[in-house]
Structure formats: C-alpha cells, structure tokens
Design a protein around this motif. Structure first.
Motif, mmCIF file in Angstrom:
data_model
loop_
_atom_site.group_PDB
_atom_site.id
_atom_site.type_symbol
_atom_site.label_atom_id
_atom_site.label_comp_id
_atom_site.label_asym_id
_atom_site.label_seq_id
_atom_site.Cartn_x
_atom_site.Cartn_y
_atom_site.Cartn_z
ATOM 1 N N SER A 108 2.231 7.856 -8.140
ATOM 2 C CA SER A 108 1.344 8.657 -9.001
ATOM 3 C C SER A 108 -0.110 8.220 -8.856
ATOM 4 O O SER A 108 -1.029 8.952 -9.229
ATOM 5 C CB SER A 108 1.773 8.540 -10.460
ATOM 6 O OG SER A 108 1.576 7.225 -10.961
ATOM 7 N N LEU A 109 -0.324 7.035 -8.293
ATOM 8 C CA LEU A 109 -1.705 6.574 -8.076
ATOM 9 C C LEU A 109 -2.446 7.453 -7.083
ATOM 10 O O LEU A 109 -3.680 7.499 -7.094
ATOM 11 C CB LEU A 109 -1.704 5.128 -7.577
ATOM 12 C CG LEU A 109 -1.308 4.060 -8.612
ATOM 13 C CD1 LEU A 109 -1.204 2.687 -7.946
ATOM 14 C CD2 LEU A 109 -2.314 4.012 -9.758
ATOM 15 N N THR A 110 -1.725 8.165 -6.230
ATOM 16 C CA THR A 110 -2.405 9.018 -5.247
ATOM 17 C C THR A 110 -3.218 10.102 -5.937
ATOM 18 O O THR A 110 -4.305 10.467 -5.467
ATOM 19 C CB THR A 110 -1.391 9.669 -4.288
ATOM 20 O OG1 THR A 110 -0.418 10.390 -5.058
ATOM 21 C CG2 THR A 110 -0.693 8.622 -3.443
ATOM 22 N N TRP A 111 -2.702 10.633 -7.060
ATOM 23 C CA TRP A 111 -3.487 11.641 -7.780
ATOM 24 C C TRP A 111 -4.240 11.049 -8.963
ATOM 25 O O TRP A 111 -5.307 11.549 -9.333
ATOM 26 C CB TRP A 111 -2.600 12.801 -8.228
ATOM 27 C CG TRP A 111 -1.458 12.446 -9.134
ATOM 28 C CD1 TRP A 111 -0.178 12.167 -8.779
ATOM 29 C CD2 TRP A 111 -1.497 12.367 -10.567
ATOM 30 N NE1 TRP A 111 0.599 11.896 -9.885
ATOM 31 C CE2 TRP A 111 -0.192 12.022 -11.008
ATOM 32 C CE3 TRP A 111 -2.488 12.541 -11.525
ATOM 33 C CZ2 TRP A 111 0.149 11.856 -12.343
ATOM 34 C CZ3 TRP A 111 -2.166 12.382 -12.872
ATOM 35 C CH2 TRP A 111 -0.862 12.035 -13.268
ATOM 36 N N ARG A 112 -3.726 9.977 -9.513
ATOM 37 C CA ARG A 112 -4.458 9.351 -10.618
ATOM 38 C C ARG A 112 -5.784 8.765 -10.142
ATOM 39 O O ARG A 112 -6.786 8.788 -10.851
ATOM 40 C CB ARG A 112 -3.619 8.243 -11.255
ATOM 41 C CG ARG A 112 -2.385 8.735 -11.983
ATOM 42 C CD ARG A 112 -1.642 7.585 -12.654
ATOM 43 N NE ARG A 112 -0.349 7.989 -13.169
ATOM 44 C CZ ARG A 112 -0.151 8.577 -14.339
ATOM 45 N NH1 ARG A 112 -1.193 8.837 -15.125
ATOM 46 N NH2 ARG A 112 1.061 8.906 -14.735
ATOM 47 N N LEU A 113 -5.787 8.210 -8.927
ATOM 48 C CA LEU A 113 -7.003 7.600 -8.369
ATOM 49 C C LEU A 113 -7.628 8.464 -7.288
ATOM 50 O O LEU A 113 -8.493 7.984 -6.540
ATOM 51 C CB LEU A 113 -6.679 6.207 -7.808
ATOM 52 C CG LEU A 113 -6.154 5.184 -8.815
ATOM 53 C CD1 LEU A 113 -5.903 3.845 -8.125
ATOM 54 C CD2 LEU A 113 -7.135 5.000 -9.968
ATOM 55 N N LYS A 114 -7.187 9.704 -7.177
ATOM 56 C CA LYS A 114 -7.771 10.654 -6.240
ATOM 57 C C LYS A 114 -7.796 10.101 -4.816
ATOM 58 O O LYS A 114 -8.821 10.105 -4.141
ATOM 59 C CB LYS A 114 -9.181 11.052 -6.685
ATOM 60 C CG LYS A 114 -9.197 11.759 -8.036
ATOM 61 C CD LYS A 114 -10.589 12.150 -8.462
ATOM 62 C CE LYS A 114 -10.576 12.859 -9.799
ATOM 63 N NZ LYS A 114 -11.932 13.246 -10.271
ATOM 64 N N ASN A 115 -6.651 9.559 -4.403
ATOM 65 C CA ASN A 115 -6.440 9.079 -3.031
ATOM 66 C C ASN A 115 -7.270 7.856 -2.667
ATOM 67 O O ASN A 115 -7.382 7.520 -1.488
ATOM 68 C CB ASN A 115 -6.687 10.201 -2.018
ATOM 69 C CG ASN A 115 -5.633 11.286 -2.115
ATOM 70 O OD1 ASN A 115 -4.436 10.992 -2.174
ATOM 71 N ND2 ASN A 115 -6.069 12.540 -2.162
ATOM 72 N N ASN A 116 -7.860 7.187 -3.651
ATOM 73 C CA ASN A 116 -8.452 5.881 -3.358
ATOM 74 C C ASN A 116 -7.345 4.919 -2.947
ATOM 75 O O ASN A 116 -6.226 4.981 -3.463
ATOM 76 C CB ASN A 116 -9.187 5.333 -4.585
ATOM 77 C CG ASN A 116 -10.545 5.974 -4.760
ATOM 78 O OD1 ASN A 116 -11.295 6.138 -3.808
ATOM 79 N ND2 ASN A 116 -10.857 6.365 -5.991
ATOM 80 N N MET A 158 0.840 -1.200 0.000
ATOM 81 C CA MET A 158 0.000 0.000 0.000
ATOM 82 C C MET A 158 0.876 1.252 0.000
ATOM 83 O O MET A 158 0.544 2.256 -0.636
ATOM 84 C CB MET A 158 -0.932 -0.009 1.213
ATOM 85 C CG MET A 158 -2.053 -1.039 1.130
ATOM 86 S SD MET A 158 -3.131 -1.044 2.581
ATOM 87 C CE MET A 158 -3.966 0.540 2.402
ATOM 88 N N GLN A 159 2.026 1.179 0.693
ATOM 89 C CA GLN A 159 2.952 2.319 0.701
ATOM 90 C C GLN A 159 3.573 2.537 -0.672
ATOM 91 O O GLN A 159 3.907 3.669 -1.043
ATOM 92 C CB GLN A 159 4.056 2.096 1.745
ATOM 93 C CG GLN A 159 3.567 2.069 3.189
ATOM 94 C CD GLN A 159 2.812 3.325 3.556
ATOM 95 O OE1 GLN A 159 3.298 4.438 3.350
ATOM 96 N NE2 GLN A 159 1.607 3.161 4.092
ATOM 97 N N VAL A 160 3.715 1.443 -1.457
ATOM 98 C CA VAL A 160 4.221 1.581 -2.832
ATOM 99 C C VAL A 160 3.340 2.544 -3.621
ATOM 100 O O VAL A 160 3.825 3.355 -4.411
ATOM 101 C CB VAL A 160 4.261 0.204 -3.532
ATOM 102 C CG1 VAL A 160 4.546 0.366 -5.023
ATOM 103 C CG2 VAL A 160 5.314 -0.698 -2.893
ATOM 104 N N ALA A 161 2.019 2.445 -3.365
ATOM 105 C CA ALA A 161 1.057 3.286 -4.086
ATOM 106 C C ALA A 161 0.893 4.665 -3.462
ATOM 107 O O ALA A 161 0.158 5.496 -4.006
ATOM 108 C CB ALA A 161 -0.300 2.577 -4.136
ATOM 109 N N ILE A 162 1.563 4.916 -2.350
ATOM 110 C CA ILE A 162 1.448 6.222 -1.679
ATOM 111 C C ILE A 162 2.740 7.014 -1.798
ATOM 112 O O ILE A 162 2.744 8.190 -2.193
ATOM 113 C CB ILE A 162 1.062 6.036 -0.198
ATOM 114 C CG1 ILE A 162 -0.311 5.342 -0.086
ATOM 115 C CG2 ILE A 162 1.044 7.380 0.524
ATOM 116 C CD1 ILE A 162 -0.690 4.966 1.337
ATOM 117 N N THR A 163 3.862 6.374 -1.466
ATOM 118 C CA THR A 163 5.138 7.091 -1.459
ATOM 119 C C THR A 163 6.195 6.434 -2.334
ATOM 120 O O THR A 163 7.287 6.973 -2.488
ATOM 121 C CB THR A 163 5.697 7.177 -0.022
ATOM 122 O OG1 THR A 163 5.943 5.840 0.454
ATOM 123 C CG2 THR A 163 4.718 7.870 0.900
ATOM 124 N N GLY A 164 5.884 5.252 -2.890
ATOM 125 C CA GLY A 164 6.894 4.491 -3.614
ATOM 126 C C GLY A 164 6.838 4.671 -5.116
ATOM 127 O O GLY A 164 6.454 5.725 -5.632
#
Length: 782
Positions: A648-656, A638-644
């Motif tokens: 870019s998924l944090t803005w591509r998926l609007k923090n889902n 999950m951290q890979v998708a947040i800081t790793g």
C-alpha cells in the motif's frame, strides 16, 4: 613607722596584683589569639576547599542537533525559521542584534548568538565564541552562497536548541557566566547599588556602612545595603541564614580571607553566579545567567536598560519584588535603580525617560517551558549514567545530541492523528504507540516517542516495552540464508505445506506440538525464497529456519546487534521473542546501512564548563553483513513495499522508494512496521498496555503511522547500487535453477554470480509461433 610599713606593704600588694592581672591578661590574650588563629586557619581551609573545588552543583544542559549548512545543500527555509523561533530568535526587518533574523526572497540573515561549539571545524574567519552574523543565499531550495560577517565560507552552523536543564538534587538551578560575558552596564549598575567601593575595600567597608545608613535615612526607606558584595558572597556561599553575632564575625573574617586569597574579578564572577535571584517552584534561581532567561526569556547580552535594572532590583529581595506577584513593588524598585543610574551618568536623559515609561517586559507566564521531550531525555539520562559519574554530571556540563525538534514534532503529530483515526475506524480504545527515528549514516536518534500523549514523562514504551516482534524477525533468518549463497538464492524453493513440529520430550515422553500456519490460512505447495520474505509467509520461513539450524538463526540475530540470550526453539522463527522498539531499531540499522553495524545513540559530545571534552561518541562501524547479502536483503525489503505486505506504500507515498518490513504478533496484539529511505530509519510499534488484541496487523496499523510521518518529513528515495559481484539472473520457477533467457516459466532476480550455475536443461519457449492452446487443437491436412 608602722604606718609607713603598712603603706609599703599595700603598695607591694597592689604591684603584685597588677602583675598577676597583667600576666593573666597576657595569657588570656595569647590564648584568644591562638584560638583566633586556629579559627582563621579553619575558616581559610573551608574557603579554599569550597572556592577552589566544585563550588556549585550546576545543571547539565542538553542541546539538540547542531544543524549545519554547506554550499550546494538543499534547504528548507521554513524549517530553519521554525527552529530559530523555538530557540528564541526574533524576526525583524533589519538585523542589528544577536538573536535576530531577517528573510527576503533569496536570502536569510541570522545574527547568531555567542556560542562555543564542540569540535568546531568551521572556517577560520569565524570566532565561534562570539556573536556573528550569518548570511545564507539560496536559489531553488539550494544553498548558493554562505557568508560569516561578510566573508564567504563553505559551511555555517546554527545555534542548537536547548532541550532541557537537568537540575541537581539540591534544587539550585543556575547558568554559569564568565565575567567577560556580563554586560558592562549590568556590572556597573550592580556595583552602584550593592557596593560602590568594591574595588577599593578589603572585604569589609565601614565607610560603606555609614554611607548606606545616611542614604537610607535620607530616602526614608532602604535603598542601599551596608554589607559589601564580598560579605554577601561569603554569606551566600559559606554560611547559613541565621542572624547571630557569631555568624557576623565569621562573615567578616571570611570576607577578609577571601579578599586576600583571590582577585576582585574572581570574587565578582563568583558573586554573579552565586546570588539568589528568584524561585521557580521547587528550584531556586541562582546567578544572573539563568535569571535573565527566567524573567525575560533572553540571554544577558540581549537585555535592555530596564531589564538590567529589574534584575539588579531582585538582589534586594526576589520574593518581595517578584514582578509576577508584586509588579508595582518591582516597578518602583526598578525605577529607583534607573534614577540612580541616571544620576551616575550610566544613562542619558533620553534613555532614562524612555526606560522609566516602559513596562517590566517580563515573560507572560512564570513557569518555564515544561520538559517537552521526556521520552528522549530519559534516553539521554541513561547514556549519561553510562559515560559519566554522578559527580561529573553536576559540574555544568553541556550535552550535545542528534535530536531534531522538527522530526520530533512530526512524529508526535503522526501518533496523535493516526491513533485517533485507528480507534474510530476499528472500534478500539486505549491504543498506545512507540516510534524511533534514527539517522542511518550517523546512528544518531533524531526523535523518539514513548507514549501517545505528547510530553508525558511516564512509562517509556520505546525503551522499555518488550513485546513479541512477529515477522520483524524474518529478515535475520533470510539473511542467514543469503550469506550461504552457494546453497540459497532468491529462487530457491521453500516448501509451503502443513507441518507439525515438536519441542523436546517432557516427563511424559512427548514434546509439545506446534503447527504454524500462514496468516491467510493458505498453502502454496512451494514458493521461491524471496516470496517467503516479501509476502511474509510463515510456513516457508519455518522450513528455511529449520534447514539453517536454530543456532545459526540465533547467531544472525545476535550479529545484527541483539545482545540478550535467545532460547532456541522453533517458535522464534515466527517472532516469539520479546524485544523493545529500541532493540528492533538497533537490529534494522545494520540492514538499512548496507551491513554496517553502529551503536544507535542519543549523545554525541559531553563538554565540561571549561570547554574540555569529557566524552565523545567515536564511530566504530562493524561490517556484520557481507556487501552482497546486504544488497540482496535491501532489494527484498524494497520489494516488500512494492509487491509485498507493505505494498500500500506504493500509493500512500506516491511511488516514492522506501524499504521496510511489517510485523504482527499472535491474536493481533502487536502491530509493527520498520521502514527506511536513504536517510532515516523509522521503527514503529502499536499495541495496548493490557496486551489485549488491537485488531490491527503491521500493515493496517503501524505502517500508517510510518506513512504519516515519512510523508511530512519528506522521503529521500531509496537507492540500491548493485555490486559487480551480483547480476540479474533468470531462474526457472518450477525448479529454482538458473537457466537461459529462452526458457519457459521463468523469473528474474539478482543473484551472487559466484553461487550460480546456469542449467540449460529446461522447458524451452515455443519456436513455431504456436501457443500450447493452438497445438492442442491443431490438425493435419490430408
């Protein structure tokens, strides 16, 4: 006297000759009777063998996911409507017939066709073999009430979509129909035109031949056949099309035999499934069940009077009365049959007149819908070959899968859109892709793409393209470490400095040198273990893998479901191992499912034409990752998708909230991303068939395909319930030791409590309110 003697001698001679003639005739009659008896016995055995054995090679019918709704479920009405339309349902104002549906602001009414579900567990008020009316009430996208035929229930199931029919080698395509499911009017019309005395003759009807001859002469053309329906059945089922006296004799004898052996209803049911009614390119259309779909794209129960008459018209000559090629002929024959129906009181005056003026109402195009999902069907065929013999597969089985046409459509759209854009933006061409969507809880494959071109039945990259997996292998290595919780945790320090490794020495006494590098070319001296995975750092990962031992790493990979042999060399630590997207998908399923390994599969049930379960998937989940290690690995991904590497998924998926891992092979030849939310696991590969560089990493290539799909599908946010055996723990960054919260330069990670010992010997936080800068420039007053 001599004359008298001659006369007596002549008489005696005649009597002798007559006796010889009679005796010879008797012997000949006996011989013929014996031969006929043997011939009849032979024909009887042939009839029994065919009629009581496997009469036909019947195509396997492949169905998609059986969608069910329960009270309280979320509901996407638009998706349900789309599914109904694909399945041939018509939207109407008022629902009156099977195959129709209607919608209002808060209610959806579906008249579900007759369908027998496998392993039915619906409310006892519903007869699943009959057509039923379903009422679905919903508020704020949630199911509030469910009804079957007006009775409140807790669950309903929708008719699954027929994905394909696997036609056998003999090219005979048919759908078996039980006699009781044939419309009465269609049966009455068939008997009226083909054999009025069917229930009264014994297989051969001389009276019927005379009547047909008279009617044909009176009409000036052929309007009625002389052969009985039983003779037609015998000719179609047992004999060739040759026109000889011997064949006609065989036909008559076998008709008599089959009449004695079997009931009229059995013969009629066999006929309606055997009769040849058309040609779809190389495949013959046999039986009324399939002919109804072929000509009108409707099941038999939904045909109108004119359509039934046109079906019966095809019995006379499907080629001559082909409604696409010869619509005028077909209409004349249909109208003649309608007139006969009216004369025999099968139609009222109004029905006759209305139907006579109607069009043929056949499908617009002759060709059936082409096989839309070839990549998924390749997987189905492979699994069928594992579970059933070739003989069993040709017995009209029904195969139920977990396939979702909605997910498949979104997957195909995502591949088509993103590959075009990536080729333009990165000046590439000939990019290819493979994607797999799997339901995490059930391990059912929901959708599968094996080629960028939708519907292309070629090389299936999802199943057969084995490519270097790059950093996708890293979670297996870090899993092996996290399972050794007394030795490793997220704060454990891993060296990040240049290293050189050698393989075993060769003939010259020197091994091959290997000098791995981080993707960015930088070295950080040392990093916490979690950063090695989240930031996908190569050097720390290699150091970790070597300290664990290559055999232990290989064991972890096998534990996650990879079944092939692994050559244990250092380069496997950075993904120098070839796997197909399906094999990667299997590995990551255990990670996404809290450590439970289940076999990913396309087929759920295989049901015989008699309703017997021939094969059924039996869930046998195996715990291959401890609960604690599974939580920690999930947390890291999950951290890979947040800081790793996938931040870019944090803005591509609007923090889902999702989890995942990027992967890139040497020279940017393969771009991978595996992502999952709380419902679906999505495995994505992007590359070129010629193995040339794509110019894309896992985060700049495959991740974009995942994002496109999961946004359209809808993210079910990741949840990660922390076990009681794990606690958020403070670690000192410089040493990796667990420390108290008042220590300086710390980081907080989840850790297995049993593997942590708090060390109070650390650099303390300042207590005088001064920073280190203030202390450096402070002075003592005199």
């Amino acid at each position: 006297m001599p004359t008298k003697h001659k006369t007596e001698k002549s008489v005696s001679s005649n009597k002798t000759w007559l006796r010889w003639l009679a005796f010879t005739a008797l012997k000949l009659a006996f011989a013929l009777s014996f031969a006929l008896a043997i011939f009849v016995i032979y024909l009887d055995a042939k009839v029994q063998k065919t009629f009581e054995g496997q009469r036909w090679q019947v195509p396997a019918q492949i169905y998609g996911q059986i969608e069910s709704l329960r009270t309280g479920d979320t509901i996407d009405v638009n998706q349900i409507k789309k599914s109904l339309v694909i399945n041939g349902y018509s939207k109407v104002r008022s629902v009156n017939l099977p195959g129709q549906f209607a919608q209002s602001a808060h209610r959806l009414i579906i008249y579900r066709r007759a369908f027998t579900f496998p392993n039915v567990e619906l409310d006892v008020t519903e007869d699943v073999s009959e057509a039923v009316q379903l009422t679905i009430d919903f508020t704020d996208n949630r199911v509030s009430k469910l009804f079957v035929e007006g009775n409140a229930v807790e669950q309903v199931k929708l008719e699954p979509i027929l994905l394909a029919r696997l036609v056998p080698d003999n090219k005979e395509d048919r759908v078996l129909v039980a006699l009781e499911h044939m419309p009465t009017l269609l049966l009455d019309t068939l008997l009226l035109i083909e054999d009025r005395d069917f229930y009264h003759h014994q297989g051969v009807s001389p009276l019927g031949i005379l009547r047909a001859l008279y009617n044909n002469i009176a009409a000036g053309r052929t309007v009625q056949g002389g052969s009985t329906l039983t003779q037609q059945l015998v000719k179609n089922m047992f004999l060739t099309r040759e026109r000889t006296l011997i064949r006609k004799v065989k036909e008559a004898i076998m008709a008599l035999i089959i009449e004695v052996r079997y009931s009229k209803d059995q013969l009629l049911e066999a006929y309606i499934n055997e009769v040849y009614l058309g040609q779809h390119y190389a495949n013959g259309i046999y039986g009324f069940g399939l002919a109804s779909t072929f000509y009108f794209d409707k099941p038999l129960a939904e045909l109108n009077n004119g359509q039934m008459a046109l079906l019966v018209a095809q019995v006379k000559g499907p080629s001559y009365y082909d409604p696409w090629r010869h619509p005028d002929r077909a209409k004349k024959r249909r109208d003649l049959i309608l007139r006969l129906m009216f004369e025999q009181n099968l139609l009222s005056v109004q029905e006759f007149e209305q139907t006579l003026d109607s069009s043929l109402s056949i499908r617009k195009h002759r060709r059936f819908r082409t096989e839309k999902y070839p990549a998924f069907l390749q997987l189905v065929k492979r699994e069928l070959n594992q579970h059933l013999s070739t003989y069993q597969q040709k017995m009209g089985i029904r195969v139920f899968t977990g396939f979702s046409h909605v997910s498949q459509q979104l997957l195909e759209e995502s591949v088509a859109t993103q590959l075009d854009q990536l080729e333009k933006s990165h000046h590439q061409k000939d990019l290819q892709a493979a994607m797999i969507v799997t339901d995490i809880a059930s391990a059912e494959i929901r959708a599968l793409v094996g080629d960028r071109q939708s519907g292309l039945a070629g090389f299936n990259r999802a199943l057969d393209a084995k490519r270097p997996v790059g950093s996708l292998i890293k979670p297996a290595i870090y899993l092996a470490a996290l399972e050794r919780f007394e030795q490793f945790n997220f704060a454990s320090l891993l060296a990040d400095e240049p290293i050189t490794l050698s393989s075993d020495a060769g003939d010259n006494g020197q091994g091959k040198k290997w000098q791995p590098k981080n993707y960015d070319g930088k070295y950080r001296h040392q990093v916490p273990l979690i950063d090695g995975l989240v930031k996908s750092l190569n050097i720390p990962t290699v150091n970790l893998g070597m300290s664990l031992g290559l055999e232990n790493v290989a064991n972890a990979i096998h534990l996650l479901g990879f079944e092939e042999d692994i050559v244990t060399r250092p380069s496997i630590l950075l993904g120098a191992i070839n796997m197909s997207p399906m094999q990667i998908n299997q590995m990551y399923l255990a990670i996404a499912n809290q450590g439970e390994l289940e076999q990913v599969h396309a087929i759920n049930n295989v049901i015989s034409s008699y309703g017997e379960t021939l094969w059924q998937f039996e869930p046998v989940a195996t715990k291959v990752i401890s609960t604690d290690a599974a939580y920690l690995l999930d947390y890291a991904l999950m951290q890979v998708a947040i800081t790793g590497t996938a931040k870019s998924l944090t803005w591509r998926l609007k923090n889902n909230k999702v989890a995942g891992k990027t992967g890139t092979s040497n020279d940017l030849r393969d771009s991978w991303f595996v992502g999952f939310d709380d419902k679906n696991l999505v495995t994505t590969w992007l590359g070129k068939d010629n193995n040339k560089p794509t110019g894309l990493t896992g985060s700049s290539g495959a991740l974009l395909l995942f994002t496109e799909f999961i946004k359209k599908q809808g993210v079910v946010n990741k949840t990660n319930k922390q076990p009681d055996t794990i606690a958020m723990t403070v670690f000192e960054a410089q040493t990796g030791n667990a420390v108290t919260s008042d220590c300086a330069n710390t980081a907080t990670y989840p850790a297995i409590v049993a593997g942590v010992t708090v060390n109070e010997n650390c650099l303390k936080e300042r207590t005088d309110g001064q920073s280190w800068l203030e202390k450096l420039f402070s002075f003592t007053k005199s």
